[in-house]
Design a protein around this motif. Structure first.
Motif, PDB file in Angstrom:
ATOM      1  N   PHE A 165       0.685  -1.287   0.192  1.00 53.74           N
ATOM      2  CA  PHE A 165      -0.178  -0.029   0.047  1.00 53.74           C
ATOM      3  C   PHE A 165       0.804   1.209   0.060  1.00 53.74           C
ATOM      4  O   PHE A 165       0.889   1.989  -1.135  1.00 53.74           O
ATOM      5  CB  PHE A 165      -1.021  -0.019   1.236  1.00 53.74           C
ATOM      6  N   VAL A 166       1.795   1.406   1.175  1.00 55.74           N
ATOM      7  CA  VAL A 166       2.486   2.793   1.231  1.00 55.74           C
ATOM      8  C   VAL A 166       3.665   2.755   0.198  1.00 55.74           C
ATOM      9  O   VAL A 166       3.864   3.701  -0.365  1.00 55.74           O
ATOM     10  CB  VAL A 166       3.097   2.732   2.670  1.00 55.74           C
ATOM     11  N   HIS A 167       4.009   1.478  -0.178  1.00 54.75           N
ATOM     12  CA  HIS A 167       5.029   1.589  -1.253  1.00 54.75           C
ATOM     13  C   HIS A 167       5.059   0.870  -2.546  1.00 54.75           C
ATOM     14  O   HIS A 167       5.700   0.564  -3.206  1.00 54.75           O
ATOM     15  CB  HIS A 167       6.410   0.645  -0.375  1.00 54.75           C
ATOM     16  N   LYS A 168       3.418   1.180  -2.774  1.00 53.42           N
ATOM     17  CA  LYS A 168       3.247   0.518  -4.067  1.00 53.42           C
ATOM     18  C   LYS A 168       3.798   1.052  -5.163  1.00 53.42           C
ATOM     19  O   LYS A 168       3.951   0.480  -6.329  1.00 53.42           O
ATOM     20  CB  LYS A 168       1.918   0.377  -4.251  1.00 53.42           C
ATOM     21  N   PHE A 171       8.909  -0.033  -4.188  1.00 57.19           N
ATOM     22  CA  PHE A 171       9.143  -1.787  -4.150  1.00 57.19           C
ATOM     23  C   PHE A 171       8.092  -2.630  -3.649  1.00 57.19           C
ATOM     24  O   PHE A 171       8.007  -3.791  -4.101  1.00 57.19           O
ATOM     25  CB  PHE A 171      10.384  -1.844  -3.208  1.00 57.19           C
ATOM     26  N   GLY A 172       6.906  -2.052  -3.332  1.00 57.77           N
ATOM     27  CA  GLY A 172       5.741  -2.920  -2.982  1.00 57.77           C
ATOM     28  C   GLY A 172       5.080  -3.691  -4.105  1.00 57.77           C
ATOM     29  O   GLY A 172       4.907  -2.714  -5.200  1.00 57.77           O
ATOM     30  N   ILE A 173       4.778  -4.740  -3.834  1.00 56.65           N
ATOM     31  CA  ILE A 173       3.652  -5.288  -4.866  1.00 56.65           C
ATOM     32  C   ILE A 173       2.435  -5.177  -4.659  1.00 56.65           C
ATOM     33  O   ILE A 173       1.673  -6.153  -3.612  1.00 56.65           O
ATOM     34  CB  ILE A 173       4.216  -6.632  -5.298  1.00 56.65           C
ATOM     35  N   ALA A 174       1.499  -4.292  -5.279  1.00 47.94           N
ATOM     36  CA  ALA A 174       0.118  -3.815  -4.859  1.00 47.94           C
ATOM     37  C   ALA A 174      -0.767  -5.271  -5.063  1.00 47.94           C
ATOM     38  O   ALA A 174      -1.717  -5.186  -4.294  1.00 47.94           O
ATOM     39  CB  ALA A 174      -0.089  -2.817  -5.916  1.00 47.94           C
ATOM     40  N   THR A 175      -0.504  -6.113  -5.608  1.00 44.60           N
ATOM     41  CA  THR A 175      -1.130  -7.161  -6.234  1.00 44.60           C
ATOM     42  C   THR A 175      -0.919  -8.410  -5.099  1.00 44.60           C
ATOM     43  O   THR A 175      -1.657  -9.509  -5.210  1.00 44.60           O
ATOM     44  CB  THR A 175      -1.121  -7.808  -7.524  1.00 44.60           C
ATOM     45  N   ALA A 176      -0.137  -8.158  -4.096  1.00 43.25           N
ATOM     46  CA  ALA A 176       0.056  -9.201  -3.414  1.00 43.25           C
ATOM     47  C   ALA A 176       0.100  -8.634  -1.799  1.00 43.25           C
ATOM     48  O   ALA A 176       1.161  -8.496  -1.167  1.00 43.25           O
ATOM     49  CB  ALA A 176       1.559 -10.004  -3.535  1.00 43.25           C
ATOM     50  N   PRO A 177      -1.050  -8.320  -1.596  1.00 45.27           N
ATOM     51  CA  PRO A 177      -0.877  -7.625  -0.135  1.00 45.27           C
ATOM     52  C   PRO A 177      -0.895  -8.705   1.111  1.00 45.27           C
ATOM     53  O   PRO A 177      -0.902  -8.155   2.182  1.00 45.27           O
ATOM     54  CB  PRO A 177      -2.635  -7.185  -0.147  1.00 45.27           C
ATOM     55  N   LYS A 178      -0.876 -10.057   1.095  1.00 49.03           N
ATOM     56  CA  LYS A 178      -0.616 -10.870   2.182  1.00 49.03           C
ATOM     57  C   LYS A 178       0.696 -10.975   2.449  1.00 49.03           C
ATOM     58  O   LYS A 178       1.444 -11.306   1.781  1.00 49.03           O
ATOM     59  CB  LYS A 178      -1.388 -12.257   1.782  1.00 49.03           C
ATOM     60  N   PRO A 179       0.965 -10.320   3.539  1.00 49.65           N
ATOM     61  CA  PRO A 179       2.289 -10.212   4.068  1.00 49.65           C
ATOM     62  C   PRO A 179       3.081 -11.435   4.427  1.00 49.65           C
ATOM     63  O   PRO A 179       2.296 -12.623   4.813  1.00 49.65           O
ATOM     64  CB  PRO A 179       2.098  -9.330   5.287  1.00 49.65           C
ATOM     65  N   ILE A 197      10.966 -11.750   1.547  1.00 51.89           N
ATOM     66  CA  ILE A 197       9.918 -10.996   0.814  1.00 51.89           C
ATOM     67  C   ILE A 197      10.347 -10.562  -0.805  1.00 51.89           C
ATOM     68  O   ILE A 197      11.534 -10.791  -0.925  1.00 51.89           O
ATOM     69  CB  ILE A 197       9.589  -9.596   1.340  1.00 51.89           C
ATOM     70  N   GLU A 198       9.301 -10.608  -1.605  1.00 55.16           N
ATOM     71  CA  GLU A 198       9.592 -10.416  -2.908  1.00 55.16           C
ATOM     72  C   GLU A 198       9.256  -8.996  -3.111  1.00 55.16           C
ATOM     73  O   GLU A 198       8.468  -8.340  -2.662  1.00 55.16           O
ATOM     74  CB  GLU A 198       8.617 -11.296  -3.639  1.00 55.16           C
ATOM     75  N   ILE A 199       9.927  -8.126  -3.711  1.00 54.60           N
ATOM     76  CA  ILE A 199       9.949  -6.794  -4.010  1.00 54.60           C
ATOM     77  C   ILE A 199       9.797  -6.566  -5.466  1.00 54.60           C
ATOM     78  O   ILE A 199      10.533  -7.141  -6.488  1.00 54.60           O
ATOM     79  CB  ILE A 199      10.845  -5.963  -3.329  1.00 54.60           C
TER      80      ILE A 199
END
Ligand code: FES
Ligand SMILES: [Fe+2]
Length: 340
Positions: A165-168, A171-179, A197-199
């Motif tokens: 969310f914050v880092h979409k 480096f954040g993957i918006a389609t993979a919200p489950k941490p 994690i995957e980034i």
């Protein structure tokens, strides 16, 4: 928790000002709501006193340093690193000085910063082995005032659920919200938390990660040091280590001095300092933006409020429990505003 109200938190080390800023004279700082002055003594070591002359209360930070002693700019009363009054210029040389002093605090230089503990520290400053390892370079990344509580910065530092969310946009993957889960091991100083994690790896990050792939893995070894410091050791498949040291130094209840140092096991030619600062600046700006919107009174005792965290937030829950235990072990209860 209202940070400035918890006496126990005065017994920890916090990074305050970079040592190089002290060479031109005393520097004021506010730590946990207290105005302090930091200066270099006759050995070139940093010292911290209350920023208030015991004569007519002028701020000592408005004065100057003479041979390692701090001189008040109002009438020249002079103090040593322990706050002891050592000179009153208006006195004759043979007049005995009154036994006055200003409160002094613990202060040492470490990792390029003056670290201060307002009261006798309960734990030593944590060790950063890379600081003396020639395979690593140290980079001063950020030294910024943020309008949020130190606790908010800390819970964010171990929160794997905000990346999408914050880092979409970084480096954040918006389609993979489950941490991804953390493996956590509690320690004397707090805990150690590991997570893979995957980034996203956009072109601007290629030199940072040492990879040109569209996505890459980040092996996160994250350590929490009671109460408001952390070490995030990120290792990429390229072998690059990107190790961030943070002190979320509490200025008062609603502000922190966010100190961020970076250690890298590569060279300036591999990835220039400028690039490392540029990339991480965008990321921490994303965090700052959201953290400054949060309530600085981050409660520890979640049984008092409906704050059922996401199942993923074990680090945050452990942090809250450990801080509560720490306060209680030192005869304190959490001070917070009234909640429903
Ligand atoms: S107020 Fe500091 S010397 Fe007078
Ligand atoms: Fe973040």
């Amino acid at each position: 928790m209202l940070t400035t109200q918890q006496k126990t938190l005065r017994k920890f080390w916090y990074a305050t000002v970079p040592l190089h800023t002290l060479t031109d004279g005393p520097v004021p700082f506010r730590l946990m709501g207290e105005d302090i002055v930091i200066f270099l003594d006759e050995n070139g070591e940093p010292a911290a006193l209350a920023d208030r002359c015991c004569h007519r209360t002028a701020k000592l930070s408005k004065g100057w340093v003479d041979a390692g002693k701090i001189v008040c700019g109002y009438h020249g009363w002079t103090y040593d690193r322990d706050g002891k009054l050592v000179r009153i210029p208006q006195f004759d040389a043979d007049t005995v000085l009154p036994r006055h002093s200003v409160p002094r605090h613990h202060c040492v230089g470490r990792y390029g910063y003056a670290w201060v503990a307002l009261d006798d520290p309960l734990l030593p400053i944590f060790d950063v082995p890379e600081d003396s390892d020639p395979a690593y370079r140290r980079i001063f990344q950020f030294d910024q005032t943020w309008n949020c509580a130190a606790m908010r910065m800390m819970e964010n530092s171990f929160d794997n659920a905000h990346f999408s969310f914050v880092h979409k946009n970084t480096f954040g993957i918006a389609t993979a919200p489950k941490p991804k889960k953390y493996e956590i091991e509690e320690t004397d100083y707090g805990f150690y938390a590991a997570s893979l994690i995957e980034i996203l790896n956009p072109p601007i990050a290629h030199q940072v990660t040492g990879s040109t792939a569209e996505t890459t893995e980040r092996n996160m070894r994250n350590a929490w040091y009671l109460p408001f410091c952390r070490r995030l050791d990120m290792e990429y498949p390229s072998g690059i280590r990107h190790i961030i040291i943070n002190s979320a130094t509490p200025i008062d209840d609603g502000r922190i001095q966010l100190v961020q140092l970076l250690y890298r096991n590569d060279t300036e030619a591999d990835c220039p300092t400028e690039k490392l600062i540029e990339w991480d600046a965008v990321i921490i700006e994303e965090d700052r933006e959201v953290l400054e919107s949060t309530d600085p009174d981050a409660i520890l005792d979640v049984s008092r409020k409906i704050e059922q965290h996401m199942p993923s937030d074990r680090p945050g829950m452990i942090m809250r429990r450990r801080l509560l235990e720490l306060l209680r072990a030192n005869g304190e209860e959490e001070v917070t505003r009234a909640y429903d």
